[in-house]
Design a protein around this motif. Structure first.
Motif, PDB file in Angstrom:
ATOM      1  N   ALA A  17       0.826  -1.210   0.000  1.00  0.00           N
ATOM      2  CA  ALA A  17       0.000   0.000   0.000  1.00  0.00           C
ATOM      3  C   ALA A  17       0.857   1.256   0.000  1.00  0.00           C
ATOM      4  O   ALA A  17       0.576   2.211  -0.722  1.00  0.00           O
ATOM      5  CB  ALA A  17      -0.929  -0.004   1.211  1.00  0.00           C
ATOM      6  N   TRP A  18       1.928   1.247   0.787  1.00  0.00           N
ATOM      7  CA  TRP A  18       2.796   2.422   0.841  1.00  0.00           C
ATOM      8  C   TRP A  18       3.518   2.666  -0.481  1.00  0.00           C
ATOM      9  O   TRP A  18       3.667   3.804  -0.908  1.00  0.00           O
ATOM     10  CB  TRP A  18       3.803   2.296   1.987  1.00  0.00           C
TER      11      TRP A  18
ATOM     12  N   ALA B  89      -8.170  -2.373  -7.757  1.00  0.00           N
ATOM     13  CA  ALA B  89      -6.977  -2.993  -7.173  1.00  0.00           C
ATOM     14  C   ALA B  89      -6.522  -2.219  -5.932  1.00  0.00           C
ATOM     15  O   ALA B  89      -6.278  -2.802  -4.869  1.00  0.00           O
ATOM     16  CB  ALA B  89      -5.860  -3.056  -8.209  1.00  0.00           C
ATOM     17  N   ILE B  90      -6.441  -0.914  -6.061  1.00  0.00           N
ATOM     18  CA  ILE B  90      -5.947  -0.124  -4.934  1.00  0.00           C
ATOM     19  C   ILE B  90      -6.950  -0.146  -3.780  1.00  0.00           C
ATOM     20  O   ILE B  90      -6.577  -0.225  -2.613  1.00  0.00           O
ATOM     21  CB  ILE B  90      -5.648   1.323  -5.384  1.00  0.00           C
ATOM     22  N   LEU B 107      -2.409  10.253   0.905  1.00  0.00           N
ATOM     23  CA  LEU B 107      -1.475  10.301  -0.221  1.00  0.00           C
ATOM     24  C   LEU B 107      -2.196   9.909  -1.504  1.00  0.00           C
ATOM     25  O   LEU B 107      -2.035  10.537  -2.550  1.00  0.00           O
ATOM     26  CB  LEU B 107      -0.294   9.350   0.021  1.00  0.00           C
ATOM     27  N   VAL B 108      -3.016   8.858  -1.418  1.00  0.00           N
ATOM     28  CA  VAL B 108      -3.653   8.335  -2.626  1.00  0.00           C
ATOM     29  C   VAL B 108      -4.683   9.311  -3.209  1.00  0.00           C
ATOM     30  O   VAL B 108      -4.783   9.455  -4.416  1.00  0.00           O
ATOM     31  CB  VAL B 108      -4.306   6.958  -2.337  1.00  0.00           C
ATOM     32  N   LEU B 172     -11.365   6.076  -4.161  1.00  0.00           N
ATOM     33  CA  LEU B 172     -12.068   6.514  -2.958  1.00  0.00           C
ATOM     34  C   LEU B 172     -13.510   5.990  -2.949  1.00  0.00           C
ATOM     35  O   LEU B 172     -13.999   5.482  -1.935  1.00  0.00           O
ATOM     36  CB  LEU B 172     -12.060   8.040  -2.903  1.00  0.00           C
ATOM     37  N   ILE B 173     -14.177   6.090  -4.077  1.00  0.00           N
ATOM     38  CA  ILE B 173     -15.575   5.647  -4.138  1.00  0.00           C
ATOM     39  C   ILE B 173     -15.659   4.128  -4.019  1.00  0.00           C
ATOM     40  O   ILE B 173     -16.487   3.597  -3.289  1.00  0.00           O
ATOM     41  CB  ILE B 173     -16.232   6.152  -5.436  1.00  0.00           C
ATOM     42  N   LEU B 174     -14.765   3.433  -4.706  1.00  0.00           N
ATOM     43  CA  LEU B 174     -14.789   1.978  -4.634  1.00  0.00           C
ATOM     44  C   LEU B 174     -14.414   1.506  -3.235  1.00  0.00           C
ATOM     45  O   LEU B 174     -14.987   0.543  -2.722  1.00  0.00           O
ATOM     46  CB  LEU B 174     -13.846   1.380  -5.682  1.00  0.00           C
ATOM     47  N   LEU B 175     -13.477   2.213  -2.609  1.00  0.00           N
ATOM     48  CA  LEU B 175     -13.097   1.837  -1.246  1.00  0.00           C
ATOM     49  C   LEU B 175     -14.283   2.040  -0.295  1.00  0.00           C
ATOM     50  O   LEU B 175     -14.557   1.201   0.562  1.00  0.00           O
ATOM     51  CB  LEU B 175     -11.894   2.683  -0.799  1.00  0.00           C
TER      52      LEU B 175
END
Lengths: 274, 290, 334
Positions: A17-18, B89-90, B107-108, B172-175
């Protein structure tokens, strides 16, 4: 045993993740680093360690008058947001608390205005602005941004207001509150968090709007979007200064964005994802 | 009792925003439609005449028109592909228990808050510049020849920049959607012997379906109008290689001063956007009924 | 004072006639429970009394005064909502004080009343907390406190216990009954739970499809239900209904016999049944039986009566406690 596996899993996920996060964030980070380099350093090849000069920031202010577009951005973003809220709060209120059969249609229609491509109305808007002397004025652009974001503001407020339970209003009526007292003592305190989130998100959207702000301004009312876009024509190498200007343009809104990430999802999906 | 009063009051409260948006939508659109049937050039404003479908014909026969439509589709399709796949994926990764989750999240999502001109300039100069960009540095490190991204792959470069801006939004939305998945469901599936892959296909993906739809539709609305990124990096070139419909209309109107032609293009853009809007409204509208 | 009279009250939502026409008399100090299945109009009826809905026809009188056109607050009633409807941004103290503040009472008076109410409801230690920091039962008490301080002529409760767990529900039931005895104020209580109705009410109003099926004391309804609906709704486990030859022999279309009015024996009896499920509650056992020629029957027997899955059991209904119904489902009186 099971605990061991979980920890290892967590460490792996953390590292992955980082790495992903740093890659995504890298362009921003590198801009910040570059802004602290001297101009020769900036083009001297890859380096994460700047000499730490703040000279670029000073130069951007003294040579290009950074403060002026910055103030324009603040006035436009805040002004258009407050204007939109003043118009939208009563509407969203009425739709959430006295819905009629047509409420849904009106909401959908409002959303549809947001789908209109900006370029489709570029010509008439440009001509109207020209004829009314609104080109390159703060007032013209503020009105423009207000109209652009009004549907989103109405929608966001509506989704927040709708979550205020009807039973609370009934309880207030049973308790003897009149309409005015209902608004002051019950509804407003419950609505403030929703209004605040809407305000925040809308400032971000208005700050970053980069079509009308560029096309309808030249110098006087130009906000940071237009200011930065004017750097696009290559006038020699000045990356460190460009980085300093960029950093200053995005820093305030980046920080604001970090605080509003939760509301962001709701606002941008029109309540479809919470 | 007070119901009649309430209704009148509600109408009054709604009136300002409804009227404003009505005017805002109808007046410019009507003008665009009107201009699209006129010979009207800003360099010769005294000489306006009816043009019939000439402007549409002109736009239609302009080779740049089809190229710009194609480029528009490539930008929309390419960015959607990268952001949806990458976003899933993220999001899956960030949904795991990790150390420093809050910071990683920040950060993302950060690129989303970067204004388009800044994003474009950062990529153009800091990352993709053939002489001094980071990618060039990396290529040199491996002894390769640096790529001149905007000259050789202009459209692809723009897709990358725009995807970088929208990846956080999708993630962000998928998370958020992922986190609303019932934990007991996942545990039940685990008890039922579903491995990670099966859980993803049969449980996670269907759960994400709606969020993915929303991401696709909302991004499409914005991606159809990508403008500042092109203006700052390639200015539509080389030739028309990175000109999308929005940029072509801008060129026609404010560089070519051809009001009629630009308006015809605008109407075409409206039609395109409406096709997308139709599906988006249905998706959002369904949610309203819930 | 707190008598409520409904005259010919009706309510129509668009096309749907939720309440065709209802006449009802609620006496001062009575604990009246509206009970019925979901969608029977019981909540609507309560909201009509509260003034939260406008009546489509008829009159509502409180203490003989016509309040049909009065606003909710003018009716002198207090309501406890299903979700409690506490103001989330106010402390417990301010929640309870809110109606008094709306009535523009003196600050000193408000403080005293709130303190008193908090003492009665065991909320003294929680006065400065927000509703979100309270448990379900405590929130319920705050909602009641907010109702009490107004000293209303009647309390209205809209399914107030449905969000609580079973144990807490039992406790709150006692607390509300106790409160009624202390205050002696009229209470109108809506529930779908017949146990709540039986245990708390002075008078039960059974509603079905917007009509009153029967009004009476809990024991009235238990002993002499007026029709099949009431017979089936009141009592737990439910009354057994037997059609066919047995009913005909009693000159009825349907015979009703409560599980507790069946005599069980392992040797002999009128009917023969096989145990399908035996629910051992300790003191009692509920037997779900497949009875030859009759069908499914539920019987209640002493906990000591050893019966298990598959056992043969003989049953004899207690003829004196038999209920008889005609073709229309109305009860036949002897």
């Amino acid at each position: 045993m099971a605990r061991n596996v979980t920890t290892r899993h967590k460490v792996t996920a953390t590292v992955a993740a980082w790495v992903v996060a740093l890659i995504i964030f890298f362009p921003i980070l590198y801009t910040l680093i570059t802004s602290l380099k001297t101009e020769p350093e900036a083009i001297a090849g890859f380096s994460l360690i700047p000499s730490g000069t703040f000279e670029n920031y000073v130069t951007v202010q003294t040579q290009r008058d950074y403060f002026k577009p910055f103030m324009n951005s603040v006035v436009l973003a805040v002004g258009s947001t407050i204007l939109a809220l003043i118009i939208a709060i009563p509407s969203a209120w009425a739709m959430a608390f006295s819905p009629t059969k047509r409420t849904k249609d009106i909401l959908m229609w409002m959303l549809s205005t947001k789908m209109m491509p900006a370029v489709a109305v570029l010509v008439p808007i440009y001509l109207m602005f020209r004829d009314f002397g609104l080109l390159d004025t703060r007032i013209g652009l503020t009105v423009m941004l207000t109209l652009i974001n009004l549907p989103i503001v109405v929608w966001m407020l509506y989704t927040y207001f709708r979550e205020i339970p009807g039973e609370i209003l009934e309880a207030a009526r049973m308790d003897g509150a009149g309409l005015w007292q209902e608004i002051v003592y019950v509804l407003t305190p419950m609505a403030v968090p929703g209004i605040a989130s809407t305000l925040l998100l809308n400032i971000i959207l208005a700050w970053n709007e980069a079509f009308w702000t560029i096309r309808l301004t030249t110098t006087n009312a130009a906000p940071l979007t237009a200011f930065i876009a004017s750097f696009s024509s290559p006038q020699g190498l000045f990356w460190a200064k460009l980085s300093a200007a960029s950093t200053m343009a995005i820093a305030p809104i980046l920080i604001l964005g970090w605080f509003s990430q939760k509301q962001l999802v709701r606002g941008l999906t029109f309540g479809a994802v919470k | 009792m007070a119901t009649q009063n309430t209704k009148t009051l509600a109408r009054l409260m709604m009136a300002p925003s409804v009227l404003l948006l009505l005017v805002w939508m109808i007046v410019p659109l009507a003008m665009t439609l009107w201009f699209s049937f006129q010979n009207y050039n800003l360099l010769n404003p005294g000489n306006v005449s009816f043009a019939g479908f000439f402007n549409y014909q002109y736009f239609y026969t302009d080779p740049a028109f089809f190229q710009s439509i194609w480029n528009t589709l490539v930008i929309v399709g390419g960015v959607l592909l990268i952001t949806v796949v990458g976003g899933i994926a993220i999001a899956l990764l960030l949904d795991q228990p990790i150390f420093g989750q809050g910071v990683v999240r920040i950060l993302v999502i950060s690129p989303f808050f970067v204004m388009p001109p800044v994003a474009a300039l950062i990529w153009k100069n800091m990352i993709m510049h053939p002489g001094y960009g980071v990618l060039a540095d990396i290529a040199k490190f491996f002894g390769l020849r640096p790529v001149d991204w905007f000259a050789q792959y202009p459209l692809f470069s723009i897709v990358i920049i725009v995807a970088w801006q929208w990846l956080p939004f999708a993630t962000l939305i998928l998370l958020t959607a992922l986190q609303s998945l019932d934990g007991e469901q996942k545990e039940a599936a685990e008890m039922d012997g579903a491995n990670f892959f099966n859980r993803f296909i049969y449980l996670v993906l269907p759960h994400l379906a709606r969020a993915i739809t929303v991401v696709i539709l909302i991004q499409t609305i914005f991606l159809l109008g990508v403008y500042a990124e092109i203006l700052v990096t390639t200015n539509g070139g080389p030739g028309y290689a990175s000109t999308n419909l929005a940029f072509l209309i801008y060129r026609t109107a404010l560089l070519g001063y051809d009001v009629g032609g630009a308006s015809a293009g605008g109407i075409i853009a409206v039609v395109l956007a409406n096709i997308v809007a139709f599906f988006l409204m249905r998706a959002v509208g369904k949610n309203l009924d819930r | 004072m707190g008598s409520i009279t409904l005259k010919n009250v009706s309510k129509v939502f668009g096309e749907a006639k939720v309440i065709p026409s209802i006449d009802l008399e609620i006496n001062d100090g009575e604990f009246v429970v509206f009970v019925g299945p979901s969608g029977c109009g019981k909540s609507t009826l309560l909201r009509l009394i509260a003034g939260l809905e406008d009546v489509s026809g008829g009159q509502i009188l409180i203490d003989g005064k016509d309040v049909t056109q009065s606003a909710p607050a003018e009716r002198g009633l207090a309501m406890v909502f299903q979700s409690y409807a506490l103001y989330p941004h106010m402390s417990v103290r301010n929640n309870i004080a809110f109606p008094l503040k709306m009535a523009k009472l003196d600050k000193a008076v408000i403080d005293k009343k709130v303190t008193d109410a908090a003492r009665v409801l065991n909320l003294t230690d929680y006065l400065e907390r927000r509703p979100s920091q309270l448990s379900g039962g405590q929130r319920q008490r705050v909602a009641i406190g907010r109702a009490i301080v107004r000293e209303p002529s009647a309390f209205l409760f809209d399914e107030p216990l449905s969000n609580l767990d079973a144990a807490l529900r039992g406790t709150m039931r006692l607390e509300i009954s106790d409160l009624h005895h202390q205050l002696k104020t009229t209470m109108v209580y809506v529930t779908h739970d017949q146990v709540e109705a039986m245990t708390m009410a002075d008078k039960i109003v059974v509603l079905n499809r917007g009509n009153i099926e029967q009004v009476g004391s809990p024991l009235d309804l238990y002993k002499s239900p007026r029709n099949l609906f009431v017979a089936g709704f009141i009592g737990s486990p439910k009354m057994n209904f037997v059609d066919g030859a047995y009913a005909q022999s009693k000159n009825a279309r349907t015979a009703g016999i409560r599980p507790e009015h069946l005599n069980l024996s392992k040797d002999s009896g009128l009917w023969t049944g096989t145990v399908k499920v035996a629910e051992h509650l300790g003191a009692d056992t509920f037997l779900h039986l497949d009875v030859d020629g009759i069908g499914q029957i539920t019987a209640r027997c002493d906990g000591e009566f050893g019966a298990h899955y598959g056992d043969k059991v003989f049953l004899t209904p207690d003829e004196a406690k038999l209920h008889r119904f005609d073709d229309k489902g109305s009860a036949l009186r002897a």
